[in-house]
Design an enzyme around this catalytic site. Structure first.
Site, short mmCIF file in Angstrom:
data_model
loop_
_atom_site.label_atom_id
_atom_site.label_comp_id
_atom_site.label_asym_id
_atom_site.label_seq_id
_atom_site.Cartn_x
_atom_site.Cartn_y
_atom_site.Cartn_z
N TYR A 220 50.83 48.50 43.77
CA TYR A 220 49.66 48.51 43.45
C TYR A 220 48.54 48.23 44.31
O TYR A 220 47.47 48.87 44.48
CB TYR A 220 49.45 47.46 42.00
N GLU B 19 48.69 47.80 47.66
CA GLU B 19 48.38 48.90 48.84
C GLU B 19 48.31 50.41 48.48
O GLU B 19 47.63 50.92 49.15
CB GLU B 19 50.04 48.59 49.54
N GLY B 20 48.73 50.61 47.03
CA GLY B 20 48.67 51.90 46.73
C GLY B 20 47.00 52.16 46.49
O GLY B 20 46.44 53.09 47.07
N LYS B 21 46.33 50.98 45.91
CA LYS B 21 44.98 51.32 45.87
C LYS B 21 44.29 51.19 47.39
O LYS B 21 43.28 51.93 47.62
CB LYS B 21 44.35 50.05 44.99
N ARG C 98 48.35 41.87 30.00
CA ARG C 98 47.41 41.25 30.65
C ARG C 98 47.05 39.94 30.07
O ARG C 98 47.28 39.78 28.61
CB ARG C 98 46.23 42.15 30.96
N ASN D 53 47.37 38.94 25.98
CA ASN D 53 48.56 38.09 25.59
C ASN D 53 48.19 37.00 24.94
O ASN D 53 48.73 36.60 24.06
CB ASN D 53 49.11 37.58 27.06
N PHE D 54 47.03 36.29 25.35
CA PHE D 54 46.67 35.02 24.87
C PHE D 54 46.27 35.14 23.41
O PHE D 54 46.43 34.37 22.53
CB PHE D 54 45.52 34.10 25.80
N ASN E 276 38.98 41.90 36.99
CA ASN E 276 39.55 41.86 35.62
C ASN E 276 38.57 42.14 34.29
O ASN E 276 37.68 41.50 34.26
CB ASN E 276 40.13 40.37 35.29
#
Ligand code: NAD
Ligand code: UDP
Length: 339
Positions: free
Chosen positions: A147, A149-151, A188, A192-193, A176
């Site tokens: 992710y 290095e791709g970006k 994320r 999740n929370f 975020n």
């Protein structure tokens, strides 16, 4: 942009993409949403399907796309660690091949193109807060590298198309972002929370919870993306877009417990490798260049997000979620509500 302008949104069925599509339609644009539903479902865009100016095409951006278009918001890429680590080779292909294809499309059509880049280009930052001048601290061979290095490579391609072909580019480094319509099993931290608290499951804190993030409400982010797209041609970015209010993950867990009224336990799980320790955007460049600042703080954005999940969990059969940390065995996350 002028109403009637044809706007392509790649990744338009995703969390941010679907909010962006809705906003563009409200503003009078013709929207083509392109998505392969790798990390989303049609649920997000079902409410848009009846709109006369909305079109959706199932397509993988790692393959060339031939359409006539005026503007391109290039968002296609899984963004949750759980999703982008599920098929890391595909993640890199999506960032790199996908950007080459969309830049090629921009070059042929003369369209202006905006990249949804990420704060992950800063890796585990040694400078705090992060300004656009910081080059980052990224592990090139770790589990987040596909992710990050791709970006980073996508940003390189965008700036090379700008220098070599004068393709009008815009690069947003998104921090975020959260809000209603996040998928309950997206993986994320905010979703999740909330889902854990509402379903009575323990809240899973990865590591000691002292790592920090800065959370931007999705409407603010969409406003920033639109302002960047509309900015003068010579404004290329990169520009940080995010909310500089910084919270530890433990603080977030407490706020979610307070907001949901839930007294579920907090349980600790291993910290995934290369998980950034601190993250907070310096947004002075976006404030200066775009006149943009976030307007929705966590005190207001969290209740709206909790209310969304309350409605969702009340009417859909979502199983209890006890997510594994991505390093913990790379479980294949459930992809859709109905799979
Ligand atoms: P998301 O996973 O909800 O949306 C991404 C969308 O891209 C999904 O609909 C997915 O199916 C689609 N997609 C993935 N690979 C594709 C491919 N090869 N071809 C076509 N479509 C493909 O994530 P999001 O949170 O909406 O993120 C959108 C963009 O913003 C991403 O590029 C992400 O890197 C960037 N971003 C998001 C955040 C955040 O906090 N949400 C932070 C930084 C950057
Ligand atoms: N996190 C957590 N519990 C979870 C999910 C995430 O403690 O159930 C932590 C994660 O380790 C990271 C932070 O929350 O430190 C933000 O994670 P997320 O996946 O939302 O995004 P990131 O910023 O890491 O890409």
């Amino acid at each position: 942009m002028f109403a009637g302008t044809r706007v392509l949104v790649t990744g338009g069925a995703g969390f941010i993409g679907s909010h962006l599509c809705r906003r563009l339609l409200d503003d009078g644009y013709h929207v083509l949403c392109v998505d392969n539903f790798y990390s989303s479902t049609r649920d997000n865009i079902v409410p848009l399907l009846a709109h006369p100016h909305f079109e959706v095409m199932r397509h993988d951006v790692t393959f060339p796309l031939y359409v006539e278009i005026d503007r391109i918001f290039h968002l296609a890429c899984p963004a949750s660690p759980v999703h982008y680590q599920r098929d890391p080779v595909q993640t890199t292909k999506t960032s790199v091949h996908g950007s080459i294809n969309m830049l090629g499309l921009a070059k042929r059509t003369g369209a202006r193109i905006l990249l949804a880049s990420t704060s992950e280009v800063y890796g585990d930052p040694t400078e705090h807060p992060q300004t656009e001048a910081y080059w980052g601290n990224v592990n090139p061979i770790g589990i987040r590298s596909c992710y990050d290095e791709g970006k980073r490579c996508a940003e390189t391609l965008f700036f090379d198309y700008w220098r070599q072909h004068r393709t009008p580019i815009k690069v947003a480094r998104i921090f975020n972002t959260y809000g209603p319509t996040m998928h309950p099993q997206d993986g994320r931290v905010v979703s999740n929370f909330i889902v854990q608290a509402l379903s009575g499951s323990p809240i899973t804190i990865f590591g000691d919870g002292q790592q920090s993030r800065s959370f931007c409400y999705v409407d603010d982010l969409v406003e920033g993306l639109i302002r960047l797209m509309d900015s003068d041609q010579e404004v290329t970015g990169p520009l940080n877009l995010g909310n500089p209010a910084e919270f530890t993950i433990l603080e977030l867990a407490e706020r979610v417990r307070d907001e949901t009224g839930s007294r579920v336990d907090l349980v600790h799980r291993p910290l995934p490798s290369d998980d950034p320790v601190r993250r907070r955007p310096d947004i002075s460049a976006a404030q200066r260049v775009l006149g943009w600042s976030p307007t929705v703080n966590l005190e207001h954005g969290l209740p709206q997000t909790v209310a969304y999940f309350r409605r969702l969990l009340g009417c859909a059969s979502v199983q209890r979620v006890t997510p594994k940390s991505p390093t913990n065995g790379a479980s294949h996350p459930p992809r859709t509500l109905d799979e």
